[in-house]
Design a protein around this motif. Structure first.
Motif, PDB file in Angstrom:
ATOM      1  N   CYS A  50       8.030  -7.243  33.771  1.00  0.00           N
ATOM      2  CA  CYS A  50       7.052  -7.655  34.770  1.00  0.00           C
ATOM      3  C   CYS A  50       6.316  -8.873  34.228  1.00  0.00           C
TER       4      CYS A  50
ATOM      5  N   HIS B 127       9.635  -7.366  37.836  1.00  0.00           N
ATOM      6  CA  HIS B 127       8.542  -7.292  38.793  1.00  0.00           C
ATOM      7  C   HIS B 127       7.619  -8.496  38.634  1.00  0.00           C
TER       8      HIS B 127
ATOM      9  N   CYS C 136       1.877  -3.890  35.207  1.00  0.00           N
ATOM     10  CA  CYS C 136       0.871  -4.885  35.541  1.00  0.00           C
ATOM     11  C   CYS C 136      -0.425  -4.234  36.018  1.00  0.00           C
TER      12      CYS C 136
ATOM     13  N   CYS D 136       3.090  -2.675  39.643  1.00  0.00           N
ATOM     14  CA  CYS D 136       3.923  -1.689  38.965  1.00  0.00           C
ATOM     15  C   CYS D 136       3.062  -1.134  37.834  1.00  0.00           C
TER      16      CYS D 136
HETATM   17 ZN   LIG Z   1       4.381  -5.369  37.492  1.00  0.00          ZN
END
Ligand SMILES: [Zn+2]
Ligand SMILES: Nc1ncnc2c1ncn2[C@@H]1O[C@H](COP(=O)(O)OP(=O)(O)OP(=O)(O)O)[C@@H](O)[C@H]1O
Ligand SMILES: [Mg+2]
Ligand SMILES: [Zn+2]
Length: 631
Positions: free
Chosen positions: A429, A346, A617, A614
């Protein structure tokens, strides 16, 4: 989809593409659709136009042919299209070599690549159709078979422009195999293909000592020379150099100026006379677009070399600087990441934007205008008005520059650094801070930047970081505002706990560690100041609140944030004016109570559902903003 129908269509198309017939039949086709006989530049120009043209915000044309893959290079692309436009009208410029000059990783090869791939596709469509003499090694235009004497009449009657002479091999075939019967010479549909070396060639300079000119113009065919005996027999020659096979289409000359002079000399002939000078033969006509690319240093030394003057004169130079618009830079990274295999990682919101801000900063030139910082310039270029400067000032800013965009950090560097951050083990991520860290760490390994530049770049990383801090703060505040009631309650409870401890001269307990802590004076003041309660008046105010709480409690009621008009006002003001402290309280990991945890979770879900985060994060963002606010 209707597969059977699609298969039928596919077969029809392939059958069309495999068309073969006689010259007589081809001539029929050409009179019906003269575009089949268009010259290389014209075909490319029509191909670009066929994809469509839009007009940009600033009233400039934007060509759809490029706009899905090339971002922020409207000006160079316009110049390139202009070159094809004039060439399509058979003006003198078509004999010139198109030279793209710009910094590494600035999109030069990509532009050429698009033209080549475009031709492959376009030649399969009706509009881009073309035909060749079937046995010609150079995919020659069949109309060359028409003797010069007849051409003016053909031109007059059918509007077919004919240029160029038969190649030696076709001349031989016509005489010896077809007994001069032009109408019987076999013709086939032309489909450009770089892989098959049809109409698209690439020449890459290597070691000049060992590189043979045959790579460019063909050479003696050792397998047939024994049979035919003489070297001047066209059958003893292979017309398979890159310039030969690129006839009718494009030849890309990679890093042209790195090449040996003997190769450039061939180009000079081609550009002066549209002929390839090949071994023992007279000139061979060729109709092709030669596109090359180079960097600024090489170009400068080329221009400085008097011996190259003749060739310089034969070159159309298009500067391809780096893109200077942040939002276009983001598109470049999105494109490149989309092409990579890194799809399960991500990328947090703002990550590409922040990396782009850094990259564009390294490319901008300082302006002399009062109060014009690089960051302001960056924003203006990106379409944002900044303070007294408006979009109309961009032109003046550009006029000030000398070689803006010709150096700095390339998209390739940024993508390499992002990828290296992305492939780290167990990373799910990456966020803007990860990106900036990766960009910073890479500067050490970046061989082509000087010490001073490195310092400068580190500064730009800081600048980009500051921009991010602002964005992050705003992002979190925005997410908080949605649940104002909750915010208000959290803030109130926090305030009341502290007020109680203050008035009773006790400590407050950390709900998790159970540690005793002094009341948070700063927090209390930050609320009270909103309604102008001075330091002298604070004690009385707090006691008054406490009395209200206990009087409500006696009646079995709880104190809500609406229970006290002035406190309500203070709390709302505080929230509306600046959510800073709320965010701080809630995001600080030290003392989250159940309520705060709930609120954090709400904000996290909001960030996930509405703002592209997500869980990783989103939580990192809150922590980050919390730490920013606690500084
Ligand atoms: Zn993320
Ligand atoms: N303005 C741009 N728009 C879209 N993609 C870009 C742009 N600039 C660079 N890129 C991307 O960055 C990568 C490097 O670009 P490319 O190879 O075309 O550069 P180049 O100018 O040929 O560089 P070099 O001088 O190193 O050969 C490519 O993947 C390209 O798609
Ligand atoms: Mg390149
Ligand atoms: Zn031929």
């Amino acid at each position: 989809m209707d597969l059977v129908k699609r298969l039928e269509e596919y077969r029809d198309r392939e059958r069309n593409l495999g068309w073969e017939g006689t010259f007589a039949q081809y001539f029929e086709i050409a009179t019906r659709q003269p575009s089949v006989a268009q010259l290389s530049h014209e075909r490319i120009y029509n191909m670009i136009l066929a994809a469509g043209v839009e007009t940009t915000r600033l009233g400039e044309p934007r060509y759809t042919f490029f706009s899905h893959d090339i971002f922020g290079l409207e000006k160079p692309l316009q110049q390139i299209v202009e070159y094809f436009h004039s060439s399509a009208q058979r003006l003198e410029v078509r004999k010139r070599i198109l030279l793209l000059m710009g910094p590494v990783g600035g999109g030069k090869s990509t532009i050429v690549h698009l033209l080549k791939r475009g031709l492959e596709t376009y030649s399969r469509a009706d509009a881009g159709a073309g035909y060749v003499i079937k046995e010609c090694p150079m995919n020659e235009e069949p109309l060359h078979l028409i003797p010069p004497d007849l051409r003016p009449d053909v031109e007059k009657e059918f509007g077919l422009y004919i240029e160029g002479e038969l190649c030696p091999q076709c001349r031989w075939l016509l005489e010896n195999k077809y007994d001069g019967k032009i109408e019987d010479v076999p013709v086939r549909r032309m489909v450009f293909s770089e892989k098959n070396r049809w109409g698209i060639g690439t020449f890459t300079p290597s070691d000049p000592k060992s590189q043979d000119i045959a790579e460019l113009v063909g050479g003696i065919d050792l397998s047939t020379i024994g049979e035919v005996g003489v070297e001047s027999d066209p059958r003893a020659y292979r017309f398979d150099g890159e310039l030969n096979i690129a006839n009718r289409g494009v030849m890309e000359f990679v890093e042209m100026l790195k090449t040996d002079e003997k190769f450039l000399y061939v180009l000079l002939t081609l550009s002066q006379e549209q002929n390839i000078k090949t071994g023992r033969f007279a000139m061979i006509y060729a109709d092709e677009v030669v596109i090359s690319h180079t960097n600024e240093n090489e170009y400068a030394s080329f221009v400085g070399n008097r011996k190259s003057e003749a060739l310089q004169d034969r070159i159309i130079l298009v500067k391809v600087p780096y893109n200077l618009r942040v939002s276009d830079e983001v598109k470049i990274y999105e494109k490149l990441l989309g092409q990579s295999a890194l799809t399960d990682v991500h990328i947090a919101p703002y990550t590409l934007r922040i990396a782009s801000i850094f990259a564009v900063l390294t490319r901008l030139e300082q302006s002399k205008k009062a109060g014009m910082s690089l960051m302001k310039k960056l924003k203006l270029y990106d379409g944002e008005d900044v303070e007294e400067y408006k979009q109309k000032d961009i032109r003046e800013l550009q006029e000030e520059t000398v070689r803006e965009g010709m150096d700095g950090i390339s998209p390739r560097y940024v993508i390499n650094r992002l990828s290296s951050a992305l492939v780290r083990e167990r990373v799910t991520c990456i966020n803007p801070i990860d990106a900036l860290r990766a960009l910073r760490d890479g500067l050490d390994q970046h061989t082509s930047i000087s010490r001073d530049e490195r310092e400068e770049y580190l500064n730009f990383i800081n600048e980009a970081r500051k921009e991010y801090d602002d964005m992050a703060r705003k992002e979190v505040q925005r997410a908080f505002v949605y649940s104002f009631e909750e915010s208000a309650r959290t803030l109130l409870n926090n305030y009341l706990d502290n007020v109680e401890a203050y008035c009773n001269k006790t400590k407050i307990k950390d709900p998790i560690t159970e540690e005793d802590m002094d009341p948070d004076e700063h927090l209390m003041r930050s609320i009270e100041e909103q309604i102008g309660i001075t330091d002298n008046a604070k004690k009385a105010f707090r006691e008054e609140i406490l009395i209200r709480i206990s009087s409500l409690a006696r009646r079995g009621q709880t104190f809500a944030y609406t229970s006290h008009e002035r406190l309500k006002e203070a709390i709302e003001k505080k929230l509306f004016a600046d959510l800073r402290d709320v965010v701080k309280i809630t995001t600080s990991t030290k003392t989250p109570d159940a309520e705060q945890l709930k609120r954090t979770n709400e904000v996290v879900s909001r960030l996930i559902s509405d703002h592209g985060y997500c869980p990783v994060c989103a939580n990192e963002l809150l922590r980050y903003v919390g730490s920013l606010l606690n500084r």
